[in-house]
Design a protein around this motif. Structure first.
Motif, PDB file in Angstrom:
ATOM      1  N   SER A 261       0.823  -1.209   0.000  1.00 26.61           N
ATOM      2  CA  SER A 261       0.000   0.000   0.000  1.00 26.61           C
ATOM      3  C   SER A 261       0.856   1.257   0.000  1.00 26.61           C
ATOM      4  CB  SER A 261      -0.927   0.008   1.222  1.00 26.61           C
ATOM      5  OG  SER A 261      -1.807  -1.100   1.207  1.00 26.61           O
ATOM      6  N   LYS A 262       2.051   1.162   0.592  1.00 28.23           N
ATOM      7  CA  LYS A 262       2.935   2.318   0.669  1.00 28.23           C
ATOM      8  C   LYS A 262       3.740   2.517  -0.608  1.00 28.23           C
ATOM      9  CE  LYS A 262       3.558   1.999   5.697  1.00 28.23           C
ATOM     10  NZ  LYS A 262       4.525   1.707   6.792  1.00 28.23           N
ATOM     11  N   GLN A 263       4.181   1.416  -1.249  1.00 30.65           N
ATOM     12  CA  GLN A 263       5.105   1.570  -2.376  1.00 30.65           C
ATOM     13  C   GLN A 263       4.480   1.300  -3.742  1.00 30.65           C
ATOM     14  OE1 GLN A 263       8.310  -1.059  -1.131  1.00 30.65           O
ATOM     15  NE2 GLN A 263       7.515  -2.790  -2.304  1.00 30.65           N
ATOM     16  N   MET A 264       3.178   0.964  -3.759  1.00 29.89           N
ATOM     17  CA  MET A 264       2.483   0.749  -5.026  1.00 29.89           C
ATOM     18  C   MET A 264       1.267   1.663  -5.109  1.00 29.89           C
ATOM     19  SD  MET A 264       2.560  -3.438  -5.322  1.00 29.89           S
ATOM     20  CE  MET A 264       1.946  -3.464  -7.027  1.00 29.89           C
ATOM     21  N   ARG A 265       0.960   2.105  -6.330  1.00 33.46           N
ATOM     22  CA  ARG A 265      -0.224   2.928  -6.540  1.00 33.46           C
ATOM     23  C   ARG A 265      -1.494   2.102  -6.408  1.00 33.46           C
ATOM     24  NH1 ARG A 265       1.233   5.674 -10.917  1.00 33.46           N
ATOM     25  NH2 ARG A 265       1.248   7.804 -10.146  1.00 33.46           N
ATOM     26  N   ARG A 266      -1.498   0.921  -7.023  1.00 26.15           N
ATOM     27  CA  ARG A 266      -2.563  -0.066  -6.863  1.00 26.15           C
ATOM     28  C   ARG A 266      -1.885  -1.434  -6.858  1.00 26.15           C
ATOM     29  NH1 ARG A 266      -7.957   0.837 -10.276  1.00 26.15           N
ATOM     30  NH2 ARG A 266      -8.641  -0.707  -8.736  1.00 26.15           N
ATOM     31  N   PHE A 267      -2.679  -2.522  -6.875  1.00 24.48           N
ATOM     32  CA  PHE A 267      -2.091  -3.833  -6.635  1.00 24.48           C
ATOM     33  C   PHE A 267      -1.976  -4.703  -7.883  1.00 24.48           C
ATOM     34  CE2 PHE A 267      -4.222  -2.354  -2.757  1.00 24.48           C
ATOM     35  CZ  PHE A 267      -3.109  -2.221  -1.936  1.00 24.48           C
ATOM     36  N   GLY A 268      -2.385  -4.204  -9.029  1.00 26.78           N
ATOM     37  CA  GLY A 268      -2.096  -4.863 -10.285  1.00 26.78           C
ATOM     38  C   GLY A 268      -3.068  -5.952 -10.691  1.00 26.78           C
ATOM     39  N   GLY A 269      -2.724  -6.620 -11.798  1.00 29.86           N
ATOM     40  CA  GLY A 269      -3.614  -7.585 -12.421  1.00 29.86           C
ATOM     41  C   GLY A 269      -3.206  -9.031 -12.278  1.00 29.86           C
ATOM     42  N   MET A 270      -2.197  -9.330 -11.449  1.00 33.99           N
ATOM     43  CA  MET A 270      -1.735 -10.700 -11.273  1.00 33.99           C
ATOM     44  C   MET A 270      -2.303 -11.309  -9.999  1.00 33.99           C
ATOM     45  SD  MET A 270      -0.034 -11.180 -13.973  1.00 33.99           S
ATOM     46  CE  MET A 270       0.465 -12.841 -13.544  1.00 33.99           C
TER      47      MET A 270
END
Length: 384
Positions: free
Chosen positions: A296-305
Motif C-alpha cells: 500500500s505504501k510503495q504501489m499505486r494499486r495492486f495490479g492484475g496478477m
C-alpha cells in the motif's frame, strides 16, 4: 519532450516522452527506422550519432527515452527480451566468485540463468525470503555484489521492502536491482525508493498487447548505464526498430490499462475468496496478505496478477486451467487478454526439485481488460 519535463503527469510522459513529431515530415508518431546502417558525411561524419543499428537506432532511442522518463531514471537500454536485459545486467555487475541474493520464489527464467549459466561461470547465489528483511541481512556475504528482487514476486506475489533492502545492499557495498515487470512503472517506482537498477520484461504490461517481446534496464547511474550500453552493443541483444515501435505504441495506454487490470483483478479476487474449491488467494491487495501494508505504501494499486491454490491438489489445478474459455491457457502475462497457467508445469518448471519449487496446486492468472463480470463467470465455471 525532454527529461526537464518530468513534472508532467505519467500519462502525458507515456505519450510524449521521446516521441516529438518527426522533424522531417511532421509525422506525429515516430517512424520505424528500418535500416541496418547509415550514410556518413565523410569518415567519422555520423549524422545524429548513428552509424549501425545494433549500436544505435532512432526508434529504439525514442523508446529508451520514454522508459527512462516513466521510471524516473536518467538512462534506459532496450533489449530483445526480458532475459536479454537480465543477462546484460548480471554480466555487467557480477564476476566469477561474486555472490547474488535472489528471491526464494523468483521467476523460473531468472533462476535458470543464475543457476545454470552464471553458476558455471563461478557466480554464487542464495535464495532468500525477501519479505523478511532480517533474513536478507543475515544472507549477505562479504562477496555479495547484487541483491536481485521481484516485488510482487512471480508467482507467489510476495512483497519486498524496496527502500529497506536498498539500505542493506548499499551498506554492504552491493547493488539493488528490482524486476518491476509485475507492477509496471505506473504502479511502482523503484528508483525513487533507492534501487540502483530497474529491469522490465517489456513483453508484459509495458507492451501490453501480447504482440512483441522485449526487455529494458533503467538506471540513473552513469557508469552502470555505460556498462549496459557496452553489452547491449557488444553482445547485440538489441530491441529491433519494429519491436521498439510496437512497445512505444503499447506504452501510450499503460495508465488506462493498469487501472482496468487492477479493477478486474479486484473483482476476480472477491469471487475466488467465496468459492468453496479455492483453498487460498494470493493478492497483495487483500488486507490479510502479509505484504499488504508495505504494498500500500510503495504501489499505486495492486495490479492484475493473482495466484490461488485449489482443493484437490495438482490435478484439480490442471483441470481449472483446462476448463476456462476467456482465460487462455498460455505462458506470459500483462496483455489485454486474460491468461491462465499452471506455474509448476509451465513458467516455473525449471525450479522443480530446487528450493524455489512452487506448489503443485497453484494456479496463476493474468487478469486482462475484458468485462470483469465475464471473467468472474469464466473462472467460477471452470472451478465447477
Amino acid at each position: 519532450m525532454t527529461d526537464s519535463s518530468a513534472h508532467y503527469g505519467f500519462a502525458t510522459r507515456a505519450i510524449h516522452a521521446g516521441q516529438d513529431p518527426d522533424p522531417t515530415t511532421g509525422s506525429v508518431i515516430p517512424p520505424i527506422h528500418a535500416t541496418s546502417t547509415y550514410a556518413q558525411d565523410g569518415v567519422g561524419g555520423m549524422r545524429g550519432g548513428y552509424e549501425y543499428s545494433r549500436t544505435g537506432n532512432p526508434t529504439r532511442a525514442a523508446l529508451q527515452e520514454c522508459l527512462a522518463s516513466l521510471e524516473g531514471g536518467r538512462h534506459a537500454r532496450a533489449f530483445a527480451s526480458g532475459m536479454g536485459a537480465t543477462d546484460a545486467a548480471l554480466r555487467a555487475m557480477l564476476r566469477p566468485g561474486d555472490h547474488i541474493l535472489i528471491p526464494n520464489d523468483a521467476y523460473g527464467g531468472t533462476f535458470r540463468l543464475i543457476d545454470k549459466v552464471l553458476g558455471h561461470w563461478g557466480v554464487e547465489h542464495t535464495p532468500v525470503e525477501l519479505s523478511d528483511v532480517d533474513a536478507v541481512r543475515a544472507a549477505v556475504r562479504p562477496n555479495t555484489k547484487v541483491i536481485w528482487i521481484e516485488t510482487p514476486t512471480n508467482p507467489l506475489l510476495n512483497i519486498a521492502d524496496i527502500a529497506g533492502l536498498s539500505q542493506i545492499a548499499h551498506s554492504a557495498g552491493a547493488l539493488l536491482v528490482v524486476d518491476n515487470t509485475f507492477a509496471s512503472p505506473y504502479l511502482q517506482s523503484p528508483l525513487g525508493l533507492g534501487a540502483d537498477v530497474v529491469m522490465h520484461s517489456t513483453t508484459k504490461y509495458i507492451g501490453g498487447h501480447s504482440d512483441v517481446v522485449g526487455g529494458a534496464l533503467i538506471t540513473s547511474d552513469d557508469e552502470l548505464d555505460a556498462q549496459f550500453g557496452f553489452l547491449q552493443n557488444g553482445a547485440g541483444a538489441v530491441a529491433s526498430p519494429f519491436d521498439s515501435w510496437l512497445t512505444l505504441r503499447g506504452i501510450k495506454t499503460l495508465e488506462l490499462r493498469m487501472e482496468k487490470h487492477s479493477d478486474n483483478a479486484e473483482l476476480v479476487v472477491q469471487a475466488l475468496l467465496k468459492h468453496p474449491k479455492v483453498k487460498s488467494v494470493l493478492y497483495p491487495g487483500l488486507p490479510e496478505h502479509p505484504g499488504h501494508e508495505l504494498a500500500s505504501k510503495q504501489m499505486r494499486r495492486f495490479g492484475g496478477m493473482i495466484s490461488f491454490t485449489v482443493h484437490g491438489g495438482e490435478q484439480a489445478a490442471l483441470d481449472v486451467c483446462a476448463r476456462t474459455k476467456l482465460f487462455t491457457l498460455a505462458e506470459s502475462l500483462g496483455g489485454v487478454e486474460s491468461l491462465i497457467e499452471h506455474p509448476g508445469k509451465m513458467t516455473h518448471a525449471s525450479t522443480e526439485g530446487s528450493l524455489l519449487e512452487v506448489p503443485s496446486d497453484l494456479v496463476r492468472v493474468s487478469v486482462g481488460i475484458e468485462a470483469g463480470d465475464d471473467l468472474v463467470a469464466d473462472l467460477v465455471t471452470a472451478l465447477g
